[in-house]
Design a protein around this motif. Structure first.
Motif, PDB file in Angstrom:
ATOM      1  N   GLY A 139      56.718  32.567  35.085  1.00 60.57           N
ATOM      2  CA  GLY A 139      57.355  31.548  34.263  1.00 60.57           C
ATOM      3  C   GLY A 139      57.934  30.388  35.041  1.00 60.57           C
ATOM      4  N   ARG A 140      57.597  30.280  36.337  1.00 58.74           N
ATOM      5  CA  ARG A 140      58.155  29.198  37.150  1.00 58.74           C
ATOM      6  C   ARG A 140      57.283  27.947  37.152  1.00 58.74           C
ATOM      7  NH1 ARG A 140      59.553  33.859  40.222  1.00 58.74           N
ATOM      8  NH2 ARG A 140      57.617  33.769  41.424  1.00 58.74           N
ATOM      9  N   LEU A 141      56.062  28.040  36.639  1.00 60.93           N
ATOM     10  CA  LEU A 141      55.165  26.887  36.562  1.00 60.93           C
ATOM     11  C   LEU A 141      54.608  26.759  35.152  1.00 60.93           C
ATOM     12  CD1 LEU A 141      53.077  27.275  39.866  1.00 60.93           C
ATOM     13  CD2 LEU A 141      54.931  25.647  39.427  1.00 60.93           C
ATOM     14  N   ASP A 142      54.463  25.517  34.695  1.00 62.38           N
ATOM     15  CA  ASP A 142      53.887  25.275  33.368  1.00 62.38           C
ATOM     16  C   ASP A 142      52.364  25.323  33.402  1.00 62.38           C
ATOM     17  OD1 ASP A 142      56.346  24.860  31.984  1.00 62.38           O
ATOM     18  OD2 ASP A 142      56.498  22.899  32.942  1.00 62.38           O
ATOM     19  N   LEU A 143      51.764  24.752  34.417  1.00 64.56           N
ATOM     20  CA  LEU A 143      50.318  24.773  34.565  1.00 64.56           C
ATOM     21  C   LEU A 143      49.960  24.564  36.026  1.00 64.56           C
ATOM     22  CD1 LEU A 143      48.639  21.465  33.347  1.00 64.56           C
ATOM     23  CD2 LEU A 143      51.096  21.670  33.669  1.00 64.56           C
ATOM     24  N   ILE A 144      48.699  24.831  36.343  1.00 64.50           N
ATOM     25  CA  ILE A 144      48.228  24.760  37.723  1.00 64.50           C
ATOM     26  C   ILE A 144      46.991  23.876  37.781  1.00 64.50           C
ATOM     27  CG2 ILE A 144      47.222  26.084  39.631  1.00 64.50           C
ATOM     28  CD1 ILE A 144      48.827  28.490  38.644  1.00 64.50           C
ATOM     29  N   LEU A 145      46.936  23.056  38.812  1.00 59.73           N
ATOM     30  CA  LEU A 145      45.748  22.263  39.117  1.00 59.73           C
ATOM     31  C   LEU A 145      45.273  22.717  40.490  1.00 59.73           C
ATOM     32  CD1 LEU A 145      43.782  20.023  38.449  1.00 59.73           C
ATOM     33  CD2 LEU A 145      45.466  18.354  39.194  1.00 59.73           C
ATOM     34  N   ALA A 146      44.187  23.490  40.512  1.00 62.14           N
ATOM     35  CA  ALA A 146      43.748  24.106  41.761  1.00 62.14           C
ATOM     36  C   ALA A 146      42.248  24.381  41.689  1.00 62.14           C
ATOM     37  CB  ALA A 146      44.517  25.402  42.016  1.00 62.14           C
ATOM     38  N   TYR A 147      41.734  24.951  42.770  1.00 62.55           N
ATOM     39  CA  TYR A 147      40.326  25.329  42.793  1.00 62.55           C
ATOM     40  C   TYR A 147      40.147  26.670  42.099  1.00 62.55           C
ATOM     41  CZ  TYR A 147      39.956  21.470  46.007  1.00 62.55           C
ATOM     42  OH  TYR A 147      40.008  20.218  46.550  1.00 62.55           O
ATOM     43  N   LYS A 148      38.944  26.885  41.598  1.00 60.32           N
ATOM     44  CA  LYS A 148      38.674  28.089  40.809  1.00 60.32           C
ATOM     45  C   LYS A 148      38.993  29.344  41.606  1.00 60.32           C
ATOM     46  CE  LYS A 148      35.104  30.297  37.994  1.00 60.32           C
ATOM     47  NZ  LYS A 148      33.708  30.204  37.505  1.00 60.32           N
ATOM     48  N   PRO A 149      39.898  30.183  41.102  1.00 56.50           N
ATOM     49  CA  PRO A 149      40.248  31.413  41.827  1.00 56.50           C
ATOM     50  C   PRO A 149      39.151  32.456  41.681  1.00 56.50           C
ATOM     51  CG  PRO A 149      41.437  31.300  39.750  1.00 56.50           C
ATOM     52  CD  PRO A 149      40.679  30.010  39.872  1.00 56.50           C
ATOM     53  N   PHE A 150      39.165  33.428  42.598  1.00 56.54           N
ATOM     54  CA  PHE A 150      38.162  34.492  42.530  1.00 56.54           C
ATOM     55  C   PHE A 150      38.448  35.433  41.367  1.00 56.54           C
ATOM     56  CE2 PHE A 150      38.118  33.418  47.150  1.00 56.54           C
ATOM     57  CZ  PHE A 150      36.820  32.928  47.198  1.00 56.54           C
ATOM     58  N   ASP A 151      39.713  35.680  41.088  1.00 51.64           N
ATOM     59  CA  ASP A 151      40.106  36.606  40.024  1.00 51.64           C
ATOM     60  C   ASP A 151      40.655  35.808  38.840  1.00 51.64           C
ATOM     61  OD1 ASP A 151      40.934  38.670  38.430  1.00 51.64           O
ATOM     62  OD2 ASP A 151      42.500  39.404  39.774  1.00 51.64           O
ATOM     63  N   LEU A 152      39.966  35.882  37.716  1.00 55.55           N
ATOM     64  CA  LEU A 152      40.362  35.120  36.530  1.00 55.55           C
ATOM     65  C   LEU A 152      40.957  36.018  35.443  1.00 55.55           C
ATOM     66  CD1 LEU A 152      37.417  32.566  36.175  1.00 55.55           C
ATOM     67  CD2 LEU A 152      39.812  32.042  36.645  1.00 55.55           C
ATOM     68  N   GLU A 153      41.325  37.231  35.783  1.00 56.29           N
ATOM     69  CA  GLU A 153      41.862  38.140  34.772  1.00 56.29           C
ATOM     70  C   GLU A 153      43.160  37.583  34.184  1.00 56.29           C
ATOM     71  OE1 GLU A 153      43.265  42.807  34.239  1.00 56.29           O
ATOM     72  OE2 GLU A 153      42.531  42.075  36.177  1.00 56.29           O
ATOM     73  N   GLY A 154      43.189  37.445  32.865  1.00 47.54           N
ATOM     74  CA  GLY A 154      44.365  36.938  32.177  1.00 47.54           C
ATOM     75  C   GLY A 154      44.561  35.443  32.292  1.00 47.54           C
ATOM     76  N   LEU A 155      43.541  34.736  32.805  1.00 49.36           N
ATOM     77  CA  LEU A 155      43.649  33.292  33.017  1.00 49.36           C
ATOM     78  C   LEU A 155      42.522  32.567  32.298  1.00 49.36           C
ATOM     79  CD1 LEU A 155      44.236  33.318  36.885  1.00 49.36           C
ATOM     80  CD2 LEU A 155      46.004  33.139  35.114  1.00 49.36           C
ATOM     81  N   LEU A 156      42.769  31.313  32.005  1.00 53.94           N
ATOM     82  CA  LEU A 156      41.730  30.412  31.514  1.00 53.94           C
ATOM     83  C   LEU A 156      41.549  29.306  32.548  1.00 53.94           C
ATOM     84  CD1 LEU A 156      42.797  30.060  27.770  1.00 53.94           C
ATOM     85  CD2 LEU A 156      40.957  31.481  28.684  1.00 53.94           C
ATOM     86  N   PHE A 157      40.317  29.092  32.988  1.00 54.96           N
ATOM     87  CA  PHE A 157      40.034  28.055  33.977  1.00 54.96           C
ATOM     88  C   PHE A 157      39.202  26.963  33.324  1.00 54.96           C
ATOM     89  CE2 PHE A 157      37.361  26.142  37.295  1.00 54.96           C
ATOM     90  CZ  PHE A 157      38.346  25.687  38.154  1.00 54.96           C
ATOM     91  N   GLU A 158      39.711  25.738  33.363  1.00 54.01           N
ATOM     92  CA  GLU A 158      39.023  24.585  32.781  1.00 54.01           C
ATOM     93  C   GLU A 158      38.482  23.711  33.912  1.00 54.01           C
ATOM     94  OE1 GLU A 158      40.129  20.487  30.412  1.00 54.01           O
ATOM     95  OE2 GLU A 158      41.427  22.236  30.146  1.00 54.01           O
ATOM     96  N   PRO A 159      37.187  23.806  34.221  1.00 53.84           N
ATOM     97  CA  PRO A 159      36.639  23.037  35.342  1.00 53.84           C
ATOM     98  C   PRO A 159      36.675  21.539  35.074  1.00 53.84           C
ATOM     99  CG  PRO A 159      34.872  24.062  34.095  1.00 53.84           C
ATOM    100  CD  PRO A 159      36.160  24.591  33.524  1.00 53.84           C
TER     101      PRO A 159
END
Length: 296
Positions: A139-159
């Motif tokens: 809960g310390r970050l609202d959103l992330i702008l980063a490179y696609k992680p290897f593990d996407l469990e529980g995450l949504l990645f928008e390329p």
């Protein structure tokens, strides 16, 4: 199917009483009954069992309920975002990003967003992808702008776009005149690379192993700027995104092959978590800036 049908269905599923549900959505009982009938006809399934003294969800209604609730919640968030899109936001927005993206894409997005919303307090945390994801889960970050992680469990990645990784050298390096380099040609060469905690380093190491190349890793660092400054002065090479070289005069970018290397930056969200109008507005800025970078 209309939005009102979903609202009527959810009201009746919650109250299981036509009189109370009709009052909740501000229609007459006969109107509610008629619209529920139309929804059932459209779906080809009965959603409610209607008795003289009771109303109950059928099996089809039980299956439809969570999906209808989720869909309507997303629509309501979208409506709220549209209503807020032209307003100046106040409060705080916390963004997590990586060191490379914080050299170009992120500052451009922050400048545009802060100009449109001068009362917003923006904070940026720079870390590895794993560290950023841990902070967002906490809960310390609202959103992330980063490179696609290897593990996407529980995450949504928008390329957002794909970017090329290149070999960077100074004008005095033996590779300076080359138009392209094969990965295997880095065998035995002096390199400075990002620290092993970064996903980009993992990607580079895997590509080197696949090509059978074992370079001499002279310096590992957590600073892209420091790494590039070192390459400007020393007879060694590095592997970075082409965009990272924009402000480093005197460095040459040599494309790689066998294999080529690409990374995909994008927005990372927690799956199932709602997005506030502020988050949606910043994400829209990111998409717009990223589109210009991809086209340029």
């Amino acid at each position: 199917m209309e939005l009102r049908h979903l609202r009527y269905f959810l009201a009746l599923a919650e109250r299981l009483n036509f009189t109370q549900a009709a009052a909740q959505v501000h229609v007459t009982q006969s109107t509610l009954s008629h619209q529920i009938n139309r929804l059932e006809e459209e779906l080809g399934q009965r959603l409610f069992d209607r008795g003289a003294r009771h109303v109950a969800l059928t099996a089809a209604g039980e299956l439809f309920l969570p999906q209808a609730a989720k869909a309507l919640a997303e629509i309501d968030i979208g409506i709220a975002m549209i209503g807020a899109s032209d307003k100046a936001f106040t409060g705080a927005l916390s963004l997590g990003t990586t060191m490379t993206l914080n050299m170009g894409l992120v500052p451009r997005c922050l400048a545009i967003f802060s100009q449109a919303h001068p009362s917003m307090r923006l904070t940026v945390e720079e870390n590895t992808a794993d560290g950023l994801i841990a902070d967002m889960r906490a809960g310390r970050l609202d959103l992330i702008l980063a490179y696609k992680p290897f593990d996407l469990e529980g995450l949504l990645f928008e390329p957002l776009y794909s970017e090329e990784l290149v070999v960077a050298v100074n004008e005095r390096h033996p590779f300076a005149a080359r138009k392209r380099l094969r990965m295997v040609e880095l065998h035995g060469r002096d390199l400075t690379l990002p620290a092993r905690k970064y996903t980009t380093r993992v990607q580079i190491d895997e590509a080197l192993r696949a090509a059978g190349a074992k370079p001499q890793i002279v310096v590992e660092t957590s600073s892209i700027a420091g790494m590039l400054a070192l390459v400007q002065q020393a007879p060694m090479a590095t592997i970075v995104s082409r965009s990272a070289l924009a402000d480093h005069l005197g460095l040459l970018a040599i494309p790689l092959e066998g294999p080529t290397l690409q990374r995909t930056p994008g927005l990372i969200w927690l799956e199932g978590h709602s997005r506030t109008p502020t988050m949606a507005s910043f994400a829209a800025v990111v998409r717009r800036v990223a589109k210009t970078l991809a086209e340029g």
